[in-house]
Design an enzyme around this catalytic site. Sequence first.
Site, mmCIF file in Angstrom:
data_model
loop_
_atom_site.group_PDB
_atom_site.id
_atom_site.type_symbol
_atom_site.label_atom_id
_atom_site.label_comp_id
_atom_site.label_asym_id
_atom_site.label_seq_id
_atom_site.Cartn_x
_atom_site.Cartn_y
_atom_site.Cartn_z
ATOM 1 N N GLY A 213 0.834 -1.208 0.000
ATOM 2 C CA GLY A 213 0.000 0.000 0.000
ATOM 3 C C GLY A 213 0.858 1.243 0.000
ATOM 4 O O GLY A 213 2.063 1.188 -0.269
ATOM 5 N N ASN A 214 0.240 2.381 0.292
ATOM 6 C CA ASN A 214 1.005 3.631 0.364
ATOM 7 C C ASN A 214 0.401 4.522 1.449
ATOM 8 O O ASN A 214 -0.574 4.163 2.085
ATOM 9 C CB ASN A 214 1.024 4.323 -1.001
ATOM 10 C CG ASN A 214 -0.367 4.661 -1.481
ATOM 11 O OD1 ASN A 214 -1.045 5.499 -0.898
ATOM 12 N ND2 ASN A 214 -0.820 3.982 -2.537
ATOM 13 N N ARG A 215 0.992 5.692 1.643
ATOM 14 C CA ARG A 215 0.649 6.542 2.787
ATOM 15 C C ARG A 215 -0.481 7.539 2.502
ATOM 16 O O ARG A 215 -0.698 8.455 3.284
ATOM 17 C CB ARG A 215 1.896 7.332 3.227
ATOM 18 C CG ARG A 215 3.029 6.470 3.703
ATOM 19 C CD ARG A 215 4.249 7.343 4.014
ATOM 20 N NE ARG A 215 5.455 6.539 4.182
ATOM 21 C CZ ARG A 215 5.782 5.929 5.309
ATOM 22 N NH1 ARG A 215 5.027 6.032 6.361
ATOM 23 N NH2 ARG A 215 6.893 5.212 5.381
ATOM 24 N N SER A 216 -1.182 7.400 1.413
ATOM 25 C CA SER A 216 -2.251 8.369 1.131
ATOM 26 C C SER A 216 -3.365 8.274 2.185
ATOM 27 O O SER A 216 -3.839 7.184 2.504
ATOM 28 C CB SER A 216 -2.826 8.112 -0.263
ATOM 29 O OG SER A 216 -3.962 8.918 -0.459
ATOM 30 N N ALA A 281 -3.840 7.729 -4.810
ATOM 31 C CA ALA A 281 -2.514 7.155 -5.035
ATOM 32 C C ALA A 281 -2.739 5.683 -5.408
ATOM 33 O O ALA A 281 -2.951 4.836 -4.539
ATOM 34 C CB ALA A 281 -1.660 7.292 -3.786
#
Length: 416
Positions: A213-216, A281
Amino acid sequence: MNATSTRRRVVVGVGGGIAAYKACGVIRHFTESGHDVRVIPTRAALNFVGQATFEALSGNPATPEVFDDVPDVPHVRVGQGADLVVIAPATADLMARAATGRADDLLTATLLTARCPVLFAPAMHTEMWEHPATRANVATLRAHGSIVMTPASGRLTGTDTGPGRLPEPDEIGLLGDLLLERPDALPRDLEGVRILITAGGTREPLDPVRYLGNRSSGKQGFALARAAVQRGASVTLIAGSVSGVSVPAGVEIAPVVTAAEMEQEVTRRAAVADVVIMAAAVADFRPVVRAESKIKKNGADPDPIVLTTNPDILHGLVTARAAGDLTDETVIVGFAAETGDADGGVLDHGRIKLVRKGCDLLVVNAVGDGRAFGTDDNTGWLLTATGTETALPMGSKTLMASRILDAVSEVRRDRR
Ligand code: PMT
């Protein structure tokens, strides 16, 4: 330092409805930002929350009467000196009195003398909200330059549900912050425009409990939805994983998890959208294999994760428009999250991405080192397909959203 971090004079007017207790959250929002808050309840509001509560929370007198403290002429002085007036809850009666210019208590007198932005957050039963008299009063208040929020839909007093619920105090506070930063940020220029917005990060599963995943946080996409609804748009938000956000009142939300699910939702809904804004994102890659059961630690080195490329949703939209699957008028907005590297700076990569993606507008964000992802504020550049480049000043994500929506409006105007 942005405009909201300087001390401003905020008036919170409280109407006489059951949601008056939620005004305490709105007052808190502004006092915690360091503003000088003056609460003006109506007499009816004091049936729901006591004057002492408003005075303790704001640190200022909170009378509904014009005849208290007469030498100070509060019926004109408070409104004249205000930087922002927020009415929460705005009852049907209070809006009717404001729309007709009555000045029979301190709050309505203040509304007549205020020359700053005025934000009404309505709360009432659905029948009252939908009554032609209330609709006419809302139209009048908007014509006079006030912002009247769309109420939330949900549980009302008692067992009934429907449109008329007070928007969340945080949402009211964030719109108030925006008006302090930029008083003209919410024109009604997107009335009836259908806007599809993606927000948050996608999660690409490795097994039933792990993912890439990502930090959005979704804050930027939700800010776009928040501002667009208040400008009159009909907004659908396709949201991946998010944190620290509440759904703005009046926004339809479609939750998704993976990039594939996001692509499916965007593709299905884009054909009936006038504007698509890709603030999410989206993972460029996903694991080729998604294990059916939790991957075990068996003592040996783990298998490498093999990735495959996800579809490029934004580029797919541009291709669909060229193929006639979307109308030529559909405005397509992309974002670019860039760190810069040996091949060029953030803006250089943004320019290349604008050409590669083929969208009408591209918002370029510098990311990394705690920037943009998960923050409340944002800055960047707005690039257009016609070659203009505008620096977007540091400010709240709702401020950034308002600048992006200005550009969307301009593209739509130019196409007509
Ligand atoms: O959510 P917040 O915490 O508020 O943070 C906001 C943000 C930093 C996430 C946001 O402002 C932002 O920059 N969003 C785009 C992030 C991103 O994925 O950028 P990108 O450069 O990788 O992608 C470029 C564009 O293509 C984006 O519009 C993206 O939505 C889209 N894309 C990317 C990959 C993919 N497979 N399909 C896509 O459509």
